[in-house]
Design a protein around this motif. Sequence first.
Motif, mmCIF file in Angstrom:
data_model
loop_
_atom_site.group_PDB
_atom_site.id
_atom_site.type_symbol
_atom_site.label_atom_id
_atom_site.label_comp_id
_atom_site.label_asym_id
_atom_site.label_seq_id
_atom_site.Cartn_x
_atom_site.Cartn_y
_atom_site.Cartn_z
ATOM 1 N N ARG A 146 0.826 -1.205 0.000
ATOM 2 C CA ARG A 146 0.000 0.000 0.000
ATOM 3 C C ARG A 146 0.864 1.261 0.000
ATOM 4 O O ARG A 146 0.604 2.216 -0.726
ATOM 5 N N ASP B 45 -5.261 8.342 -9.154
ATOM 6 C CA ASP B 45 -6.034 7.114 -9.332
ATOM 7 C C ASP B 45 -6.015 6.618 -10.774
ATOM 8 O O ASP B 45 -6.539 5.538 -11.066
ATOM 9 N N ARG C 122 -15.842 0.891 -10.633
ATOM 10 C CA ARG C 122 -14.592 1.396 -11.220
ATOM 11 C C ARG C 122 -14.887 2.644 -12.047
ATOM 12 O O ARG C 122 -15.700 2.593 -12.975
ATOM 13 N N ASP D 146 -12.019 -14.025 -2.712
ATOM 14 C CA ASP D 146 -12.211 -13.075 -1.614
ATOM 15 C C ASP D 146 -10.926 -12.307 -1.316
ATOM 16 O O ASP D 146 -10.954 -11.078 -1.107
ATOM 17 N N ARG E 223 -8.076 -4.216 -4.265
ATOM 18 C CA ARG E 223 -8.370 -2.857 -4.732
ATOM 19 C C ARG E 223 -8.703 -1.926 -3.578
ATOM 20 O O ARG E 223 -8.527 -0.709 -3.685
ATOM 21 N N HIS E 224 -9.178 -2.477 -2.469
ATOM 22 C CA HIS E 224 -9.462 -1.638 -1.308
ATOM 23 C C HIS E 224 -8.167 -1.174 -0.631
ATOM 24 O O HIS E 224 -8.178 -0.186 0.119
ATOM 25 N N GLU E 225 -7.075 -1.870 -0.908
ATOM 26 C CA GLU E 225 -5.785 -1.505 -0.323
ATOM 27 C C GLU E 225 -4.975 -0.578 -1.222
ATOM 28 O O GLU E 225 -4.280 0.307 -0.722
ATOM 29 N N GLU F 211 -16.025 -8.472 -10.124
ATOM 30 C CA GLU F 211 -15.857 -7.755 -8.865
ATOM 31 C C GLU F 211 -15.046 -6.482 -9.058
ATOM 32 O O GLU F 211 -15.380 -5.425 -8.498
ATOM 33 N N GLY G 178 -6.279 0.744 -4.458
ATOM 34 C CA GLY G 178 -7.075 1.431 -5.457
ATOM 35 C C GLY G 178 -7.323 0.547 -6.667
ATOM 36 O O GLY G 178 -6.860 -0.597 -6.744
ATOM 37 N N ASP G 179 -8.070 1.068 -7.624
ATOM 38 C CA ASP G 179 -8.301 0.324 -8.861
ATOM 39 C C ASP G 179 -6.980 0.165 -9.598
ATOM 40 O O ASP G 179 -6.255 1.138 -9.823
ATOM 41 N N ALA H 84 -10.263 -8.075 -2.621
ATOM 42 C CA ALA H 84 -10.039 -7.056 -1.599
ATOM 43 C C ALA H 84 -8.796 -6.212 -1.874
ATOM 44 O O ALA H 84 -8.601 -5.174 -1.221
#
Length: 379
Positions: free
Chosen positions: A210, A229, A339, A287, A293-295, A334, A297-298, A291
């Motif tokens: 990250r 981004d 996005r 799973d 992308r939450h750490e 997902e 970004g896209d 996850a």
Amino acid sequence: MQFGVFSVGDITRDPTTGRIPTEHERLQAMVAIAKKAEEVGLDVFASGQHHNPPFVTSAPTTLLAYVAAQTERIVLSTATTLITTTDPVRIAEDYATLQHLSGGRVDLMMGRGNTGPVYPWFGQDIRNGVPLAIENYALLHRLWREDSVSWEGRFRTPLQSFTSTPRPLDGVPPFVWHGSIRTPEIAEQAAYYGDGFFHNNIFWPIHHTRQMVRLYRQRFEHYGHGRADQAIVGLGGQVFMHRSSQEAVKQFRPYFDVAPVYGHGPSLEEFTEMTPLTVGSPQQVIDRYAAMRHEVGDYQRQLFLIDHAGLPLETVLEQIEILGTEVVPVLRREMAIGRPADVPDAPTHGSLVQKAGGPRDVTVYAVDGVTGRRAEAVA
């Protein structure tokens, strides 16, 4: 978003049978892996570059050209192109040739490598690793964009009115990712040029990934290439799957325990907790990687190391089948949810040509056949 597999090309004893593949078998296995990846709908096959045992990937352009001749769609990349110990003139020529032969299905991931003895084998000093990466790439960047290059630096002989041939296909160089897991200077380099940054985080916890990606994104925006981004990010990963998560752990543990890159260290459970290595059911892999992308970004590219540690080819092909038919289709859906429309996809030859205003013939015809210099430079 692109999904694919990469191989480091290690030759490792299968701990369950005691068998060690030959170099010939290992290289042929990598070809089979690339073809299977295309068959199941993956987007990228990438090969490492190593010049020491137990690896067979000393000539990635030769391997990828052979794969290109037997595939039609899949993007061929490197998991590392050693920008520190490979002459940038050689890189410019070799990968432009591969670009032509593959119809543009090629990009590169620049890296410094993690094997210290390689440096003196190629006349360099590991203590100059970062300066070598910076200087050599600056030269490579010019070689692909200028017909005549005059240049002088610290680490190679000067160039006078030099033309690298062949010129890039359609006048557009291959897209470059800069790969690093620990060096901020490489993230800075990727941002400066507006290139991609690939954090091959197979050994590192997510908080480190990250931080590195955030640095790259901030500097990408600083240099005026777009919003943070919109920066081009790729991640590495590792998986081993079975319908039963318990069975996946049971089958993979012997291979993990002796793997040349992480064996004899933390336990499998500790390693899967600390790093992206995921050993379990397809749903657990979905799973875990959904996850990401939450750490960070896209992002644009996700590659999985899937054929290491002595795993037999049959098992690897089964893993790719699961990845391509059960895991990646769900991850594509997902990753597409929410996005932003103006966050770009991973660059391809076609998109880069379009961005450049269309294809151009950049063949250099006027040269002196004796000196290799352009006619106007000789006059």
